[in-house]
Enzyme design. Structure first.
Site, PDB file in Angstrom:
ATOM      1  N   ASP A 292     -70.520  72.955 -10.890  1.00 47.68           N
ATOM      2  CA  ASP A 292     -71.310  71.740 -10.790  1.00 47.68           C
ATOM      3  C   ASP A 292     -72.659  72.160 -10.198  1.00 47.68           C
ATOM      4  OD1 ASP A 292     -70.388  68.317 -10.035  1.00 47.68           O
ATOM      5  OD2 ASP A 292     -72.261  69.184 -10.740  1.00 47.68           O
TER       6      ASP A 292
HETATM    7  C1  GLC Z   1     -74.140  66.229 -10.921  1.00 49.97           C
HETATM    8  C2  GLC Z   1     -72.700  65.789 -11.143  1.00 49.97           C
HETATM    9  C3  GLC Z   1     -72.086  66.304 -12.401  1.00 49.97           C
HETATM   10  C4  GLC Z   1     -73.164  66.455 -13.460  1.00 49.97           C
HETATM   11  C5  GLC Z   1     -74.107  67.554 -12.997  1.00 49.97           C
HETATM   12  C6  GLC Z   1     -75.263  67.753 -13.982  1.00 49.97           C
HETATM   13  O1  GLC Z   1     -74.372  66.468  -9.579  1.00 49.97           O
HETATM   14  O2  GLC Z   1     -71.783  66.022 -10.101  1.00 49.97           O
HETATM   15  O3  GLC Z   1     -71.059  65.394 -12.794  1.00 49.97           O
HETATM   16  O4  GLC Z   1     -72.588  66.792 -14.711  1.00 49.97           O
HETATM   17  O5  GLC Z   1     -74.614  67.318 -11.698  1.00 49.97           O
HETATM   18  O6  GLC Z   1     -76.046  66.619 -14.017  1.00 49.97           O
END
Ligand code: GLC
Length: 752
Positions: A292
């Site tokens: 993430d």
């Molecule tokens: C965010 C979220 C995740 C998302 C990623 C990219 O913080 O936790 O679900 O896909 O970053 O945007």
């Protein structure tokens, strides 16, 4: 003769499926061969570059890079040190970045472009929690297909969806993104969304790679506070958290994203048990795992890595293949390999997974296949997408209360007051995570109603929030300004019926939006009570991204409709339900508590050793609240009435127990019902919940019509995982219930 044709047909089907399987294997082998040929040409730096994912230079969905980092990023593209990009918008931008990499880097390996297409790209469908309330898997799959077609049309080939975190805590703002509290429903929804996004041909111009997230346990963040620690036993992990992910992997999801949270002491991004032992090992997942946003780096503040280099080492060892915005792999993996702390084979395995996906997407055959600017214009918001959005939106609405058949409204109804800022709001219905949707592109409730009648007068009553909410900034709730009450109350006094639209602004739920109370935000309940004092004929339409503790409304308002955040066609869907052109059929995918103090409150709980009142205090209860929810899991009313009768349990075949009953529409209008099947394993080596959803069927019945509903219970439904994740099936007595919710139905018992 007939049997001859049947046998020939079955032979034909078997042959086709065998050929398909063989062709899939053949194409997979051919791709793997191309991957290995390319891998052999790559330098270690270029391999590591594929494992590096940068955010585009436009929108951020996490902590933004500083200027220095942004400049360095640009050079990395030309040096072939970037494998993927997220948050780049539109075919022009995608083509520009793709050309930079394909033409200027040594091997010209194309980028894969990802984005959070959570519930639509331009045509916005209901937030996933709302879609789960439809219990209509075909509509959910269609919704994902629409999202994929539009995402692919703007140059994307990867969505970071479906989010399939089971959660029992509506304080957590991200419940809007998932499918609620139940692993069985969550697994079915996960599969429908993966199939909708990925289709049957990943190289087609209207399909994209899906991403099962967040692996794993994020929905159990302590106290519902986002990014907080998760401390659950592996018994709950295996029986509640993991089943939707296993279903997604079995449905061939191409990618998985790990999660921010610590799980039982180890950050998920560095958690070998989750990523290597279970996902890549036991489940044989052959896709890629992406971190993430900066979650590799965050192992430092977690206290698990002393610095970014150690974080990179822990992440690659644990099975994390791609680094989203930590800059950890691109800065440190080379030296870790040179120092012998990471093997190049580990790098090769990660790179193979990434390259395989790019081949499957067809990016090597044509890096610009998703960059057709003509298609971009023709596909976005096309009529059949808007029709699909309306269909799933209507099906997602849950009728919570309808005293004395207050609803549906008569279309000749005059003198209607519409009150509430959300009634005119064209932005909040888009919900959070609205990808590329234009602001204010939703049909408001007011606009939807006005397509039926102009006998409507509107008063805002009060703002929900102060100022203009944004995705990445705090949203201030209006806690004090009731200056609009007077106008609203005066209008209500002169009206025959009042439709009040209350709830949450679109950015009051979602990531980073945990709440400590679940009441109607701000002054809205005061507004509702003020209107109620002068006019009791109120229809409350809730527009929200999570369960709310609307106890006073439930006790005093005759009709209550849960309308969530339904996307682009929100107002049309709501109006069609209020005026009866669509008979509401939604069922709650998540329990509505009476009080935050009851949380976590969910239907599939254990019984405890003191479940029942004893006349003394010594039983499992509160002294200031009941144990019961405001509205239970699986609950939802209809304008029809459905009666269940004639439960039958056939145990002739001990391996496939047949449970059936008859459902009759005893109402006056046609309607859809969701018949739900629950079991309870009464005595087992590890205690089981008092109820577990193990089947559901949604069907339409004309007035007076009946349907025989059948379910088959096998080991797959009656077994459970032990704390090590081993599947157990034990003999004994089982209760079974077929009903209209988790608390109402026909019950029986069988032994096996
Ligand atoms: C965010 C979220 C995740 C998302 C990623 C990219 O913080 O936790 O679900 O896909 O970053 O945007």
């Amino acid at each position: 003769m007939r049997s001859y044709f049947i046998s020939m047909a079955s032979i034909f089907v078997a042959a086709v499926s065998l050929l398909t399987c063989q062709s899939n294997t053949a194409s997979r082998d051919a791709i793997d061969q191309r991957v290995d040929e390319l891998l052999a040409k790559m330098t270690l730096e270029e391999k590591i570059g594929q494992m590096n994912q940068y955010n585009g230079f436009w929108d951020v969905t996490g902590p933004a890079p500083n200027e220095e980092q942004a400049r360095k990023k640009y050079d990395h593209f030309k040096q072939g040190l970037v494998g993927s990009v997220l948050n780049v918008r539109g075919t022009a931008q995608v083509r520009k970045l793709q050309e930079l990499v394909v033409k200027e880097s040594r091997l010209g390996i194309p980028l894969i472009f990802g984005q959070d297409v959570i519930h639509g790209q331009e045509t916005i469908t209901p937030i996933p929690l709302a879609e789960a309330a439809s219990w209509d898997l075909a509509a959910i799959e269609k919704s994902a297909q629409v999202a994929a077609a539009e995402a692919a049309a703007i140059g994307l080939n990867w969505t970071f969806a479906p989010m399939i975190d089971i959660s029992r805590d509506p304080r957590w703002g991200r419940v809007m993104e998932g499918a609620g509290e139940d692993p069985y429903l969550g697994a079915k929804v996960a599969v429908a969304r993966v199939k909708g996004f990925q289709g049957n041909d990943l190289s087609a111009p209207n399909t994209i790679a899906a991403c099962a997230k967040h692996f794993a346990g994020y929905g159990f963040s302590e106290a519902g506070r986002d990014y907080n620690a998760v401390d659950i036993g592996t018994y709950t992990l295996h029986n509640v958290v993991l089943p939707p992910f296993k279903a997604a992997v079995d449905a061939d999801v191409k990618t998985v994203m790990n999660s921010f949270n610590v799980l039982n002491g180890v950050p998920a991004t560095g958690n070998k048990y989750l990523q290597r032992d279970i996902l890549k090992g036991r489940w044989k997942f052959n896709g890629l795992i992406v971190s993430d946003w900066a979650s590799i780096f965050e192992m430092i503040p977690h206290g698990h890595a002393r610095d970014l280099k150690q974080a990179a080492e822990l992440a690659i060892h644990a099975g994390n293949d791609m680094d989203m915005e930590s800059y950890a792999y691109v800065q440190h993996l080379k030296s870790l390999v040179e120092e012998g702390k990471v093997s190049e084979e580990q790098v090769n395995d990660a790179v193979r997974r990434i390259l395989r996906l790019k081949f499957e997407l067809g990016l090597f055959d044509d890096p610009y296949r998703y960059c057709d600017s003509v298609r971009e214009k023709s596909v976005l918001m096309q009529p059949d997408h808007l029709t699909a959005a309306l269909d799933v939106a209507r099906k997602s609405i849950v009728l919570l209360k309808n005293d004395r058949g207050f609803l549906p409204l008569n279309k000749a109804q005059k003198n209607i007051a519409v009150i509430g800022a959300l009634a005119a709001d064209k932005n909040s219905p888009l919900g959070n995570w609205r990808a590329g949707a234009d602001e204010n592109s939703a049909v408001s409730v007011l606009e939807g109603l006005q397509k039926y009648t102009l006998a409507i007068r509107y008063a805002k009553g009060a703002d929900v929030v102060v100022g203009k909410p944004e995705f990445i900034r705090e949203t201030a709730v209006n806690e004090t300004d009731s200056s609009g009450f007077r106008e609203a109350v005066a209008l209500a006094r002169q009206s025959d019926v009042v439709i009040m639209v209350l709830g949450e602004d679109g950015f009051l739920s979602g990531e980073g939006r945990s709440r400590t109370n679940l009441n109607l935000p701000g002054v809205q309940e005061r507004l509702l009570k003020a209107v109620h004092r002068v006019n009791k004929n109120i229809i409350l339409v809730l527009m929200n991204g999570r369960p709310l503790t609307i106890n006073w409304a439930n006790a005093n308002i005759p009709a209550i409709v849960e309308a969530w955040q339904l996307g682009t066609r929100s107002g049309d869907a709501i109006a069609q339900v209020l005026f009866g052109d669509y008979n509401p059929s939604g069922k709650l995918p998540m329990t509505f508590p009476k009080s935050v103090g009851q949380i976590p409150l969910y239907y599939n709980h254990f019984n405890t050793g003191r479940p029942d009142p004893t006349g003394l205090v010594f039983w499992s209860h509160y002294i200031d609240e009941t144990n019961e929810p405001l509205y239970p899991f699986g609950y939802g009313l209809s304008y029809s009435e459905f009666t269940y009768s004639d439960l039958k349990i056939d145990t002739t075949d001990r391996q496939a127990i047949n449970v059936s009953c008859t459902v009759t529409n005893t109402g006056r209008v046609a309607g859809e019902e969701v018949a739900q099947l629950y079991i309870r394993d009464r005595v087992s080596s590890l205690v089981r919940p008092v109820k577990e959803l193990k089947g559901f069927q949604k069907f339409t019945l004309e007035p007076g019509a009946s349907q025989n509903v059948q379910f088959v219970l096998t080991d797959a439904e009656l077994g459970f995982y032990d704390a090590d994740g081993q599947w157990l099936v034990e003999p004994g007595e089982f209760d079974v219930m077929i009903g209209t919710s988790s608390v109402k139905g026909l019950v029986g018992r069988f032994s096996r």
